[in-house]
Design a protein around this motif. Sequence first.
Motif, mmCIF file in Angstrom:
data_model
loop_
_atom_site.group_PDB
_atom_site.id
_atom_site.type_symbol
_atom_site.label_atom_id
_atom_site.label_comp_id
_atom_site.label_asym_id
_atom_site.label_seq_id
_atom_site.Cartn_x
_atom_site.Cartn_y
_atom_site.Cartn_z
ATOM 1 N N GLY A 195 0.809 -1.213 0.000
ATOM 2 C CA GLY A 195 0.000 0.000 0.000
ATOM 3 C C GLY A 195 0.839 1.259 0.000
ATOM 4 O O GLY A 195 0.535 2.228 -0.715
ATOM 5 N N LYS A 254 0.960 3.968 -2.993
ATOM 6 C CA LYS A 254 0.532 5.322 -2.620
ATOM 7 C C LYS A 254 1.586 6.341 -3.036
ATOM 8 O O LYS A 254 1.262 7.440 -3.506
ATOM 9 C CB LYS A 254 0.284 5.381 -1.117
ATOM 10 C CG LYS A 254 -0.310 6.704 -0.654
ATOM 11 C CD LYS A 254 -0.653 6.664 0.819
ATOM 12 C CE LYS A 254 -1.328 7.950 1.251
ATOM 13 N NZ LYS A 254 -1.695 7.927 2.699
ATOM 14 N N GLN A 298 0.086 9.052 -5.727
ATOM 15 C CA GLN A 298 -0.356 10.296 -5.088
ATOM 16 C C GLN A 298 -0.147 11.487 -6.030
ATOM 17 O O GLN A 298 0.477 11.377 -7.085
ATOM 18 C CB GLN A 298 0.392 10.510 -3.785
ATOM 19 C CG GLN A 298 1.881 10.656 -3.921
ATOM 20 C CD GLN A 298 2.557 10.693 -2.573
ATOM 21 O OE1 GLN A 298 1.896 10.690 -1.532
ATOM 22 N NE2 GLN A 298 3.876 10.742 -2.574
ATOM 23 N N PHE A 303 -6.902 9.557 -5.838
ATOM 24 C CA PHE A 303 -7.552 9.220 -4.576
ATOM 25 C C PHE A 303 -8.657 10.200 -4.186
ATOM 26 O O PHE A 303 -9.238 10.081 -3.113
ATOM 27 C CB PHE A 303 -6.508 9.144 -3.462
ATOM 28 C CG PHE A 303 -5.477 8.079 -3.702
ATOM 29 C CD1 PHE A 303 -5.849 6.848 -4.205
ATOM 30 C CD2 PHE A 303 -4.136 8.315 -3.459
ATOM 31 C CE1 PHE A 303 -4.908 5.857 -4.451
ATOM 32 C CE2 PHE A 303 -3.182 7.337 -3.698
ATOM 33 C CZ PHE A 303 -3.562 6.110 -4.200
ATOM 34 N N LEU A 317 -3.671 2.644 1.726
ATOM 35 C CA LEU A 317 -3.709 3.278 0.416
ATOM 36 C C LEU A 317 -4.706 4.431 0.355
ATOM 37 O O LEU A 317 -4.368 5.538 -0.091
ATOM 38 C CB LEU A 317 -4.041 2.232 -0.648
ATOM 39 C CG LEU A 317 -3.955 2.672 -2.108
ATOM 40 C CD1 LEU A 317 -2.518 3.020 -2.469
ATOM 41 C CD2 LEU A 317 -4.481 1.567 -3.026
ATOM 42 N N THR A 318 -5.923 4.198 0.779
ATOM 43 C CA THR A 318 -6.976 5.215 0.636
ATOM 44 C C THR A 318 -7.635 5.602 1.946
ATOM 45 O O THR A 318 -8.336 6.615 1.998
ATOM 46 C CB THR A 318 -8.073 4.711 -0.319
ATOM 47 O OG1 THR A 318 -8.738 3.585 0.271
ATOM 48 C CG2 THR A 318 -7.482 4.292 -1.662
#
Length: 361
Positions: free
Chosen positions: A225, A229, A233, A253, A338-339
Amino acid sequence: MPPRTSSRALLVLALVPPLVALLLLAGCPASSPQQTVSTRPIVVTSIYPLADWVRQTAGPAVEVYALLPPGASPHTFEPTPQDAERTAERFKPAPPVSRYGGMAVFFLAPNMLVFGIFVLFPMPLNFYYSGTGGTRLFPEDREWIGTGNYETIFDCQDFGDPNTCSQDHFWKAVRNTVTFVVFQVAGMVVLSLITALVLNQQIVARGFFRSVFFYPVLLSPVVVGLIWKWILQRDGLFNAALVNLGLERIVFFLNANWAVFWVIFISTWAQMGFYMLILLAGLQSIPAELYEAGSMDGTSQWQSFRHITMPLLMPTMLVVTVLAVIRAVQVFDQVWVLTGGGPGTATTYIVQYIYETGFAN
Protein backbone atom coordinates in the motif's frame (compact mmCIF):
# COMPACT_ATOMS: atom_id res chain seq x y z
CA MET A 1 -33.23 -9.34 31.12
CA PRO A 2 -31.45 -12.73 31.13
CA PRO A 3 -29.42 -13.96 34.09
CA ARG A 4 -26.01 -12.29 34.41
CA THR A 5 -23.16 -14.41 33.08
CA SER A 6 -19.79 -13.85 34.68
CA SER A 7 -16.70 -13.53 32.53
CA ARG A 8 -15.12 -16.41 34.43
CA ALA A 9 -17.96 -18.70 33.46
CA LEU A 10 -17.61 -17.64 29.82
CA LEU A 11 -13.88 -18.36 29.97
CA VAL A 12 -14.64 -21.83 31.32
CA LEU A 13 -17.01 -22.37 28.40
CA ALA A 14 -14.19 -21.46 26.04
CA LEU A 15 -12.12 -24.34 27.37
CA VAL A 16 -14.89 -26.93 27.05
CA PRO A 17 -14.83 -27.56 23.25
CA PRO A 18 -11.06 -28.13 22.94
CA LEU A 19 -10.99 -30.31 26.06
CA VAL A 20 -13.87 -32.41 24.75
CA ALA A 21 -12.08 -32.78 21.41
CA LEU A 22 -8.89 -33.86 23.17
CA LEU A 23 -10.74 -36.42 25.29
CA LEU A 24 -12.43 -37.86 22.21
CA LEU A 25 -9.09 -37.98 20.43
CA ALA A 26 -7.47 -39.75 23.35
CA GLY A 27 -10.23 -42.33 23.45
CA CYS A 28 -10.30 -43.01 19.71
CA PRO A 29 -7.99 -45.70 18.36
CA ALA A 30 -5.61 -44.88 15.58
CA SER A 31 -7.13 -45.43 12.16
CA SER A 32 -3.93 -46.47 10.43
CA PRO A 33 -3.05 -50.19 10.56
CA GLN A 34 0.52 -49.22 11.37
CA GLN A 35 -0.63 -47.45 14.53
CA THR A 36 -2.53 -50.36 16.10
CA VAL A 37 -1.39 -53.58 17.72
CA SER A 38 -3.36 -56.72 16.91
CA THR A 39 -4.66 -58.45 20.06
CA ARG A 40 -6.42 -61.42 18.41
CA PRO A 41 -5.37 -64.71 20.03
CA ILE A 42 -4.05 -67.53 17.88
CA VAL A 43 -5.24 -71.14 18.28
CA VAL A 44 -3.29 -74.01 16.72
CA THR A 45 -4.81 -77.47 16.93
CA SER A 46 -4.57 -80.77 15.15
CA ILE A 47 -8.26 -81.53 15.73
CA TYR A 48 -10.14 -80.43 12.67
CA PRO A 49 -13.66 -80.45 14.21
CA LEU A 50 -12.30 -78.38 17.10
CA ALA A 51 -10.87 -75.82 14.70
CA ASP A 52 -14.18 -75.51 12.84
CA TRP A 53 -16.11 -75.20 16.09
CA VAL A 54 -13.82 -72.46 17.45
CA ARG A 55 -14.18 -70.50 14.20
CA GLN A 56 -17.98 -70.70 14.43
CA THR A 57 -18.04 -69.80 18.14
CA ALA A 58 -15.45 -67.02 18.35
CA GLY A 59 -15.79 -65.66 14.82
CA PRO A 60 -13.18 -63.13 13.66
CA ALA A 61 -12.03 -62.52 17.24
CA VAL A 62 -9.54 -65.39 17.01
CA GLU A 63 -7.15 -66.76 14.43
CA VAL A 64 -7.48 -70.57 14.12
CA TYR A 65 -4.96 -72.84 12.42
CA ALA A 66 -5.70 -76.57 12.06
CA LEU A 67 -2.67 -78.82 11.59
CA LEU A 68 -2.84 -82.51 10.73
CA PRO A 69 0.37 -84.52 11.07
CA PRO A 70 1.33 -86.53 7.96
CA GLY A 71 -0.25 -89.95 7.94
CA ALA A 72 -2.57 -89.18 10.86
CA SER A 73 -6.36 -89.44 10.74
CA PRO A 74 -8.58 -86.55 11.94
CA HIS A 75 -9.67 -86.81 15.55
CA THR A 76 -13.21 -86.33 16.67
CA PHE A 77 -14.47 -83.71 19.04
CA GLU A 78 -17.94 -83.20 20.54
CA PRO A 79 -18.15 -79.92 22.57
CA THR A 80 -20.46 -79.57 25.56
CA PRO A 81 -22.48 -76.39 26.41
CA GLN A 82 -19.90 -75.57 29.10
CA ASP A 83 -17.16 -75.68 26.45
CA ALA A 84 -19.11 -73.22 24.30
CA GLU A 85 -19.51 -70.72 27.16
CA ARG A 86 -15.85 -70.91 28.16
CA THR A 87 -14.68 -70.53 24.57
CA ALA A 88 -16.95 -67.54 23.86
CA GLU A 89 -15.75 -65.85 27.09
CA ARG A 90 -12.11 -66.61 26.34
CA PHE A 91 -12.15 -65.22 22.82
CA LYS A 92 -13.96 -61.93 23.38
CA PRO A 93 -12.74 -59.32 20.88
CA ALA A 94 -10.29 -56.95 22.52
CA PRO A 95 -10.22 -53.27 21.52
CA PRO A 96 -7.21 -52.22 19.46
CA VAL A 97 -4.51 -50.39 21.33
CA SER A 98 -3.39 -46.99 20.05
CA ARG A 99 0.32 -46.35 20.09
CA TYR A 100 0.29 -42.63 19.47
CA GLY A 101 -2.89 -41.41 21.17
CA GLY A 102 -1.12 -39.80 24.12
CA MET A 103 1.52 -38.16 21.95
CA ALA A 104 -1.12 -36.75 19.61
CA VAL A 105 -2.96 -35.21 22.56
CA PHE A 106 0.30 -33.76 23.88
CA PHE A 107 1.10 -31.95 20.63
CA LEU A 108 -2.49 -30.92 19.82
CA ALA A 109 -3.37 -29.61 23.27
CA PRO A 110 -1.78 -26.12 22.95
CA ASN A 111 -3.26 -25.55 19.50
CA MET A 112 -6.71 -26.77 20.53
CA LEU A 113 -6.69 -24.50 23.58
CA VAL A 114 -5.76 -21.45 21.49
CA PHE A 115 -8.33 -22.42 18.84
CA GLY A 116 -11.01 -22.81 21.49
CA ILE A 117 -10.30 -19.49 23.19
CA PHE A 118 -9.89 -17.33 20.09
CA VAL A 119 -12.18 -19.07 17.55
CA LEU A 120 -14.79 -21.31 19.18
CA PHE A 121 -15.39 -19.20 22.25
CA PRO A 122 -15.99 -15.86 20.40
CA MET A 123 -18.78 -17.39 18.30
CA PRO A 124 -21.38 -17.80 21.06
CA LEU A 125 -19.99 -14.74 22.85
CA ASN A 126 -20.55 -12.52 19.80
CA PHE A 127 -24.05 -13.89 19.43
CA TYR A 128 -24.72 -12.94 23.05
CA TYR A 129 -23.18 -9.49 22.57
CA SER A 130 -25.48 -8.88 19.58
CA GLY A 131 -28.42 -9.00 21.97
CA THR A 132 -26.94 -6.41 24.34
CA GLY A 133 -26.39 -2.66 24.21
CA GLY A 134 -23.94 -0.18 25.62
CA THR A 135 -20.18 0.21 25.40
CA ARG A 136 -19.07 -1.89 28.37
CA LEU A 137 -16.64 -4.73 27.77
CA PHE A 138 -17.87 -7.46 30.11
CA PRO A 139 -21.19 -9.17 29.34
CA GLU A 140 -22.61 -8.75 32.86
CA ASP A 141 -22.21 -4.98 32.54
CA ARG A 142 -24.17 -4.72 29.30
CA GLU A 143 -27.92 -4.15 29.05
CA TRP A 144 -29.96 -6.85 27.32
CA ILE A 145 -31.95 -5.38 24.40
CA GLY A 146 -32.88 -8.56 22.53
CA THR A 147 -33.24 -8.07 18.78
CA GLY A 148 -32.87 -4.29 18.91
CA ASN A 149 -29.52 -4.26 17.08
CA TYR A 150 -30.88 -6.44 14.28
CA GLU A 151 -33.93 -4.21 13.89
CA THR A 152 -31.66 -1.18 13.59
CA ILE A 153 -29.46 -2.77 10.93
CA PHE A 154 -32.37 -3.96 8.80
CA ASP A 155 -34.28 -0.68 9.10
CA CYS A 156 -34.16 0.15 5.38
CA GLN A 157 -36.71 1.43 2.89
CA ASP A 158 -34.71 0.09 -0.06
CA PHE A 159 -31.82 -2.32 0.48
CA GLY A 160 -30.51 -1.43 -2.97
CA ASP A 161 -29.95 2.16 -1.81
CA PRO A 162 -27.89 2.29 1.41
CA ASN A 163 -28.84 5.96 1.89
CA THR A 164 -32.37 4.86 2.84
CA CYS A 165 -31.08 2.75 5.75
CA SER A 166 -30.62 3.94 9.30
CA GLN A 167 -27.21 2.22 9.28
CA ASP A 168 -26.19 3.48 5.85
CA HIS A 169 -22.47 3.16 6.58
CA PHE A 170 -22.86 -0.59 7.22
CA TRP A 171 -24.78 -1.27 4.02
CA LYS A 172 -22.35 0.83 1.97
CA ALA A 173 -19.52 -1.30 3.35
CA VAL A 174 -21.44 -4.47 2.44
CA ARG A 175 -22.12 -3.22 -1.10
CA ASN A 176 -18.50 -2.16 -1.57
CA THR A 177 -17.29 -5.54 -0.30
CA VAL A 178 -19.54 -7.48 -2.68
CA THR A 179 -18.41 -5.34 -5.61
CA PHE A 180 -14.76 -5.78 -4.65
CA VAL A 181 -15.10 -9.57 -4.27
CA VAL A 182 -16.82 -10.04 -7.63
CA PHE A 183 -14.37 -7.99 -9.72
CA GLN A 184 -11.20 -8.77 -7.80
CA VAL A 185 -11.73 -12.54 -7.63
CA ALA A 186 -12.80 -12.77 -11.28
CA GLY A 187 -9.78 -10.78 -12.46
CA MET A 188 -7.48 -12.65 -10.09
CA VAL A 189 -8.50 -16.12 -11.29
CA VAL A 190 -8.41 -15.21 -15.00
CA LEU A 191 -5.03 -13.46 -14.85
CA SER A 192 -3.54 -16.17 -12.65
CA LEU A 193 -4.69 -18.86 -15.10
CA ILE A 194 -3.30 -17.00 -18.13
CA THR A 195 0.01 -16.40 -16.36
CA ALA A 196 0.26 -20.03 -15.26
CA LEU A 197 -0.46 -21.24 -18.81
CA VAL A 198 2.26 -19.00 -20.25
CA LEU A 199 4.84 -19.89 -17.61
CA ASN A 200 4.09 -23.59 -18.08
CA GLN A 201 5.44 -23.38 -21.64
CA GLN A 202 9.06 -23.74 -22.69
CA ILE A 203 9.93 -20.04 -22.81
CA VAL A 204 13.19 -18.18 -22.31
CA ALA A 205 14.03 -17.29 -18.68
CA ARG A 206 10.98 -19.15 -17.42
CA GLY A 207 12.36 -19.48 -13.88
CA PHE A 208 13.14 -15.76 -13.76
CA PHE A 209 9.62 -14.75 -14.76
CA ARG A 210 8.12 -17.16 -12.26
CA SER A 211 10.14 -15.48 -9.52
CA VAL A 212 9.16 -12.01 -10.74
CA PHE A 213 5.43 -12.78 -10.64
CA PHE A 214 5.71 -14.41 -7.22
CA TYR A 215 7.83 -11.67 -5.63
CA PRO A 216 4.92 -9.31 -4.67
CA VAL A 217 3.45 -12.12 -2.54
CA LEU A 218 6.47 -11.84 -0.24
CA LEU A 219 5.75 -8.17 0.52
CA SER A 220 3.63 -7.08 3.45
CA PRO A 221 0.23 -5.60 2.47
CA VAL A 222 1.21 -2.42 4.31
CA VAL A 223 4.42 -2.17 2.26
CA VAL A 224 2.45 -2.75 -0.94
CA GLY A 225 0.00 0.00 0.00
CA LEU A 226 2.78 2.48 0.82
CA ILE A 227 4.67 1.75 -2.43
CA TRP A 228 1.63 2.28 -4.62
CA LYS A 229 0.53 5.32 -2.62
CA TRP A 230 3.93 6.88 -3.32
CA ILE A 231 3.49 6.09 -7.03
CA LEU A 232 -0.13 7.28 -7.39
CA GLN A 233 -0.36 10.30 -5.09
CA ARG A 234 -0.66 13.80 -6.51
CA ASP A 235 3.09 14.41 -6.52
CA GLY A 236 3.96 10.78 -7.08
CA LEU A 237 5.91 8.97 -9.73
CA PHE A 238 2.95 8.36 -12.04
CA ASN A 239 1.89 12.00 -12.15
CA ALA A 240 5.50 13.08 -12.59
CA ALA A 241 5.64 10.95 -15.74
CA LEU A 242 2.38 12.52 -16.98
CA VAL A 243 3.73 16.03 -16.44
CA ASN A 244 6.91 15.19 -18.33
CA LEU A 245 4.75 14.02 -21.23
CA GLY A 246 2.87 17.33 -21.21
CA LEU A 247 -0.31 15.90 -19.67
CA GLU A 248 -2.30 17.03 -16.65
CA ARG A 249 -2.02 15.49 -13.23
CA ILE A 250 -4.69 13.02 -12.12
CA VAL A 251 -5.61 13.04 -8.45
CA PHE A 252 -6.61 9.37 -8.23
CA PHE A 253 -7.55 9.22 -4.58
CA LEU A 254 -10.09 12.08 -4.83
CA ASN A 255 -12.08 10.29 -7.54
CA ALA A 256 -14.24 7.37 -6.36
CA ASN A 257 -14.03 5.41 -9.61
CA TRP A 258 -10.26 5.73 -9.87
CA ALA A 259 -9.85 4.80 -6.21
CA VAL A 260 -11.93 1.63 -6.59
CA PHE A 261 -10.06 0.69 -9.78
CA TRP A 262 -6.63 1.07 -8.20
CA VAL A 263 -7.65 -0.82 -5.06
CA ILE A 264 -8.78 -3.80 -7.16
CA PHE A 265 -5.75 -3.57 -9.46
CA ILE A 266 -3.19 -3.36 -6.65
CA SER A 267 -4.79 -6.19 -4.69
CA THR A 268 -4.73 -8.38 -7.80
CA TRP A 269 -1.11 -7.46 -8.54
CA ALA A 270 0.00 -8.26 -4.99
CA GLN A 271 -1.72 -11.65 -4.69
CA MET A 272 -1.74 -13.04 -8.23
CA GLY A 273 1.62 -14.78 -7.87
CA PHE A 274 0.36 -17.03 -5.08
CA TYR A 275 -2.62 -18.31 -7.05
CA MET A 276 -0.52 -18.52 -10.22
CA LEU A 277 1.82 -20.88 -8.38
CA ILE A 278 -1.08 -23.12 -7.29
CA LEU A 279 -2.46 -23.26 -10.82
CA LEU A 280 1.02 -23.92 -12.20
CA ALA A 281 1.35 -26.91 -9.90
CA GLY A 282 -2.06 -28.14 -11.10
CA LEU A 283 -1.00 -27.80 -14.74
CA GLN A 284 2.21 -29.74 -14.15
CA SER A 285 0.26 -32.57 -12.53
CA ILE A 286 -1.65 -33.23 -15.77
CA PRO A 287 0.02 -36.18 -17.60
CA ALA A 288 1.76 -35.19 -20.82
CA GLU A 289 0.53 -38.43 -22.43
CA LEU A 290 -2.97 -36.95 -22.64
CA TYR A 291 -1.76 -34.05 -24.79
CA GLU A 292 0.28 -36.44 -26.95
CA ALA A 293 -2.77 -38.62 -27.50
CA GLY A 294 -4.81 -35.54 -28.36
CA SER A 295 -2.24 -34.32 -30.89
CA MET A 296 -2.25 -37.73 -32.54
CA ASP A 297 -6.02 -37.39 -32.94
CA GLY A 298 -5.57 -33.99 -34.55
CA THR A 299 -6.90 -31.77 -31.77
CA SER A 300 -6.08 -28.07 -31.82
CA GLN A 301 -4.60 -26.14 -28.89
CA TRP A 302 -7.99 -24.70 -28.02
CA GLN A 303 -9.59 -28.16 -28.05
CA SER A 304 -6.80 -29.53 -25.84
CA PHE A 305 -7.28 -26.64 -23.43
CA ARG A 306 -11.06 -27.06 -23.38
CA HIS A 307 -11.30 -30.85 -23.20
CA ILE A 308 -8.08 -31.80 -21.35
CA THR A 309 -6.65 -28.89 -19.39
CA MET A 310 -9.78 -27.29 -17.95
CA PRO A 311 -11.58 -30.48 -16.81
CA LEU A 312 -8.47 -31.75 -15.02
CA LEU A 313 -7.69 -28.30 -13.61
CA MET A 314 -11.16 -27.67 -12.18
CA PRO A 315 -10.38 -29.01 -8.65
CA THR A 316 -7.39 -26.67 -8.47
CA MET A 317 -9.50 -23.81 -9.85
CA LEU A 318 -12.05 -24.44 -7.11
CA VAL A 319 -9.36 -24.22 -4.44
CA VAL A 320 -8.00 -21.00 -5.94
CA THR A 321 -11.47 -19.45 -6.14
CA VAL A 322 -12.34 -20.31 -2.55
CA LEU A 323 -9.03 -18.95 -1.23
CA ALA A 324 -9.38 -15.80 -3.33
CA VAL A 325 -12.93 -15.15 -2.07
CA ILE A 326 -11.86 -15.57 1.56
CA ARG A 327 -8.91 -13.22 1.06
CA ALA A 328 -11.07 -10.65 -0.76
CA VAL A 329 -13.71 -10.55 1.98
CA GLN A 330 -10.97 -9.99 4.57
CA VAL A 331 -9.32 -7.09 2.72
CA PHE A 332 -8.39 -4.25 5.08
CA ASP A 333 -4.76 -3.30 5.77
CA GLN A 334 -3.68 -2.62 2.20
CA VAL A 335 -6.74 -0.47 1.46
CA TRP A 336 -6.49 1.28 4.82
CA VAL A 337 -2.93 2.39 4.03
CA LEU A 338 -3.71 3.28 0.42
CA THR A 339 -6.98 5.21 0.64
CA GLY A 340 -8.16 5.09 4.25
CA GLY A 341 -11.57 4.00 2.96
CA GLY A 342 -12.06 7.13 0.86
CA PRO A 343 -12.88 9.20 -0.92
CA GLY A 344 -15.92 9.32 1.30
CA THR A 345 -16.92 5.68 1.74
CA ALA A 346 -16.03 4.53 -1.81
CA THR A 347 -13.40 2.03 -0.62
CA THR A 348 -14.76 1.29 2.85
CA TYR A 349 -15.14 -2.48 3.21
CA ILE A 350 -16.74 -4.62 5.87
CA VAL A 351 -13.57 -5.34 7.88
CA GLN A 352 -12.77 -1.62 8.06
CA TYR A 353 -16.34 -0.96 9.20
CA ILE A 354 -15.92 -3.56 11.96
CA TYR A 355 -12.61 -1.99 13.00
CA GLU A 356 -14.02 1.53 13.11
CA THR A 357 -17.18 0.47 14.94
CA GLY A 358 -15.43 -1.75 17.47
CA PHE A 359 -12.21 0.14 18.13
CA ALA A 360 -12.19 3.64 16.63
CA ASN A 361 -15.67 5.03 17.36
